[in-house]
Structures are given as structure tokens and as C-alpha cells.
Design a protein around this motif. Structure first.
Motif, PDB file in Angstrom:
ATOM      1  N   GLU A  87      42.223  38.780  34.389  1.00 18.88           N
ATOM      2  CA  GLU A  87      40.951  39.335  34.844  1.00 18.88           C
ATOM      3  C   GLU A  87      41.136  40.844  35.043  1.00 18.88           C
ATOM      4  OE1 GLU A  87      38.018  37.990  35.245  1.00 18.88           O
ATOM      5  OE2 GLU A  87      38.553  35.872  35.080  1.00 18.88           O
ATOM      6  N   VAL A  88      40.090  41.606  34.778  1.00 20.33           N
ATOM      7  CA  VAL A  88      40.106  43.055  34.997  1.00 20.33           C
ATOM      8  C   VAL A  88      38.993  43.372  35.987  1.00 20.33           C
ATOM      9  CG1 VAL A  88      39.918  45.337  33.937  1.00 20.33           C
ATOM     10  CG2 VAL A  88      40.959  43.441  32.651  1.00 20.33           C
ATOM     11  N   ILE A  89      39.357  44.040  37.078  1.00 20.30           N
ATOM     12  CA  ILE A  89      38.407  44.409  38.124  1.00 20.30           C
ATOM     13  C   ILE A  89      38.511  45.913  38.341  1.00 20.30           C
ATOM     14  CG2 ILE A  89      37.803  44.136  40.564  1.00 20.30           C
ATOM     15  CD1 ILE A  89      38.948  41.294  40.382  1.00 20.30           C
ATOM     16  N   SER A  90      37.368  46.557  38.432  1.00 19.80           N
ATOM     17  CA  SER A  90      37.325  48.009  38.593  1.00 19.80           C
ATOM     18  C   SER A  90      36.776  48.383  39.969  1.00 19.80           C
ATOM     19  CB  SER A  90      36.447  48.607  37.500  1.00 19.80           C
ATOM     20  OG  SER A  90      36.479  50.006  37.560  1.00 19.80           O
ATOM     21  N   GLY A  91      37.019  49.632  40.370  1.00 12.93           N
ATOM     22  CA  GLY A  91      36.553  50.106  41.675  1.00 12.93           C
ATOM     23  C   GLY A  91      37.519  49.767  42.785  1.00 12.93           C
ATOM     24  N   THR A  92      38.778  49.680  42.453  1.00  7.77           N
ATOM     25  CA  THR A  92      39.801  49.236  43.391  1.00  7.77           C
ATOM     26  C   THR A  92      39.969  50.203  44.561  1.00  7.77           C
ATOM     27  OG1 THR A  92      40.949  48.208  41.556  1.00  7.77           O
ATOM     28  CG2 THR A  92      42.232  48.562  43.564  1.00  7.77           C
ATOM     29  N   ASN A  93      40.135  49.638  45.742  1.00 10.26           N
ATOM     30  CA  ASN A  93      40.487  50.414  46.930  1.00 10.26           C
ATOM     31  C   ASN A  93      41.536  49.630  47.712  1.00 10.26           C
ATOM     32  OD1 ASN A  93      39.086  48.491  48.595  1.00 10.26           O
ATOM     33  ND2 ASN A  93      37.180  49.589  48.215  1.00 10.26           N
ATOM     34  N   LEU A  94      42.092  50.230  48.735  1.00  9.62           N
ATOM     35  CA  LEU A  94      43.188  49.607  49.475  1.00  9.62           C
ATOM     36  C   LEU A  94      42.789  48.299  50.165  1.00  9.62           C
ATOM     37  CD1 LEU A  94      46.170  49.751  50.197  1.00  9.62           C
ATOM     38  CD2 LEU A  94      45.562  51.261  52.097  1.00  9.62           C
ATOM     39  N   PRO A  95      41.659  48.212  50.863  1.00 12.00           N
ATOM     40  CA  PRO A  95      41.315  46.930  51.485  1.00 12.00           C
ATOM     41  C   PRO A  95      41.179  45.801  50.458  1.00 12.00           C
ATOM     42  CG  PRO A  95      39.955  48.670  52.415  1.00 12.00           C
ATOM     43  CD  PRO A  95      40.711  49.273  51.262  1.00 12.00           C
ATOM     44  N   ALA A 110      39.459  32.667  38.733  1.00 11.24           N
ATOM     45  CA  ALA A 110      37.998  32.726  38.828  1.00 11.24           C
ATOM     46  C   ALA A 110      37.535  32.902  40.274  1.00 11.24           C
ATOM     47  CB  ALA A 110      37.379  31.476  38.227  1.00 11.24           C
ATOM     48  N   THR A 111      38.161  32.194  41.195  1.00 13.19           N
ATOM     49  CA  THR A 111      37.783  32.286  42.604  1.00 13.19           C
ATOM     50  C   THR A 111      38.124  33.653  43.172  1.00 13.19           C
ATOM     51  OG1 THR A 111      38.164  29.913  42.857  1.00 13.19           O
ATOM     52  CG2 THR A 111      38.068  31.227  44.887  1.00 13.19           C
ATOM     53  N   ILE A 112      39.305  34.140  42.881  1.00 10.92           N
ATOM     54  CA  ILE A 112      39.702  35.439  43.434  1.00 10.92           C
ATOM     55  C   ILE A 112      38.861  36.561  42.830  1.00 10.92           C
ATOM     56  CG2 ILE A 112      41.591  36.237  41.941  1.00 10.92           C
ATOM     57  CD1 ILE A 112      43.158  36.600  44.676  1.00 10.92           C
ATOM     58  N   ARG A 113      38.460  36.418  41.560  1.00 14.86           N
ATOM     59  CA  ARG A 113      37.571  37.412  40.949  1.00 14.86           C
ATOM     60  C   ARG A 113      36.260  37.472  41.713  1.00 14.86           C
ATOM     61  NH1 ARG A 113      36.094  35.209  35.911  1.00 14.86           N
ATOM     62  NH2 ARG A 113      34.523  34.156  37.152  1.00 14.86           N
ATOM     63  N   GLN A 114      35.647  36.322  41.961  1.00 17.26           N
ATOM     64  CA  GLN A 114      34.357  36.276  42.647  1.00 17.26           C
ATOM     65  C   GLN A 114      34.476  36.790  44.082  1.00 17.26           C
ATOM     66  OE1 GLN A 114      31.473  35.650  41.160  1.00 17.26           O
ATOM     67  NE2 GLN A 114      30.467  36.192  43.060  1.00 17.26           N
ATOM     68  N   GLU A 115      35.480  36.339  44.806  1.00 19.49           N
ATOM     69  CA  GLU A 115      35.656  36.778  46.191  1.00 19.49           C
ATOM     70  C   GLU A 115      35.969  38.267  46.283  1.00 19.49           C
ATOM     71  OE1 GLU A 115      38.201  34.398  48.624  1.00 19.49           O
ATOM     72  OE2 GLU A 115      37.082  32.565  48.186  1.00 19.49           O
ATOM     73  N   THR A 116      36.709  38.781  45.328  1.00 19.61           N
ATOM     74  CA  THR A 116      37.049  40.207  45.324  1.00 19.61           C
ATOM     75  C   THR A 116      35.795  41.060  45.191  1.00 19.61           C
ATOM     76  OG1 THR A 116      39.242  39.814  44.414  1.00 19.61           O
ATOM     77  CG2 THR A 116      38.314  42.003  44.083  1.00 19.61           C
TER      78      THR A 116
END
Length: 145
Positions: A87-95, A110-116
Motif C-alpha cells: 500500500e502507498v499512503i501520502s501525507g505522512t506525519n509523525l503521529p 486493508a485495515t491499516i490503510r483505512q484506519e491510517t
């Protein structure tokens, strides 16, 4: 456990990597790949591929990037099309990063993508907004006005 790769422009990735390590300690299956000035897209792609091989132990990998559309995001996206478990997620910050690192043993991709995405939207705030949460609603001034 899910693997985690950080990537972004300049020292974004190693900066977050070091901050997370300072807060929660050394992590396995966790890698940072900077896209430094003068680095080619081919070099970045090669380093991301190497990081993927180091971080993936079969459960999948989350690649966290700085901005949508930038070279780190685009190259991670191309890599994700070659691997089913990424999975690729953008807009990453420390929290956001810390939540992923602390939950990645218990959740699937899939779950961690949605929760993130949901948690990331809630994590952005300001001092003013935090004060509003602590102030009683419709509080009147002390002089009764």
C-alpha cells in the motif's frame, strides 16, 4: 507483521525514521529512503525496491510518502503495481507513522490503510481547536454579557 518504508524529498524519510526510533525504539522491517538533491529517479526506484525486499516478510508493506504526485510517491506507486502486498499512503506525519508502527502486528494491509487515512484526518489540529475542545460551549463572559 507489516513492513514500513518511509520515503520523501530531502531528509524527510530519515528525519521521521529517527524521530520514531527515538520515541518508540528500534523497529524491525522498517526502512527510510530519502530522495536527495541530485538523485535520479532510477536510483530512488532501486533503493525503494531494495527496501521492499528488506521489509517484506510475507504480510505486506506500507510505503509512506511525503506528497502525492512527487517522485517518491510515483515511484512507490509503480512498485506497488508489481507487488500485490503493498500500500502507498501520502501525507505522512509523525503521529500517523507512530500509530502504524504500534498497530502493524495486529492489522492487515486493508485495515491499516483505512484506519491510517481516518486517523490522519483527525490528527491535524491547531492550538485554537484544542482550546475549543476544553472550553465549555456557549460560555458567557464573566460580566454576564
Amino acid at each position: 507483521m507489516l513492513g514500513v518504508i518511509l520515503t520523501g524529498h530531502g531528509s524527510f524519510a530519515t528525519g521521521l525514521f529517527e524521530a520514531a526510533t527515538q520515541i518508540i525504539g528500534e523497529q524491525t522491517q522498517f526502512n527510510a529512503v530519502n530522495f536527495t538533491d541530485g538523485m535520479s529517479s532510477e536510483q530512488l526506484a532501486e533503493q525503494l525496491n531494495t527496501a521492499l525486499k528488506q521489509c517484506d516478510r510475507g504480510q505486506g508493506v506500507i510505503c509512506l510518502t511525503d506528497i502525492v504526485g512527487g517522485s517518491p510517491f510515483r515511484l512507490a506507486a509503480m512498485l506497488s503495481y508489481q507487488y500485490n502486498n503493498m500500500e502507498v499512503i501520502s501525507g505522512t506525519n509523525l503521529p500517523l507513522l507512530l500509530e502504524i508502527l504500534l498497530q502493524r502486528e495486529d492489522l492487515d494491509l486493508a485495515t491499516i490503510r483505512q484506519e491510517t487515512i481516518e486517523n490522519g484526518q483527525r490528527a491535524i489540529t491547531s492550538l485554537w481547536h484544542e482550546h475549543q475542545k476544553k472550553s465549555p460551549k456557549n460560555e458567557e463572559c464573566s460580566d454576564g454579557i
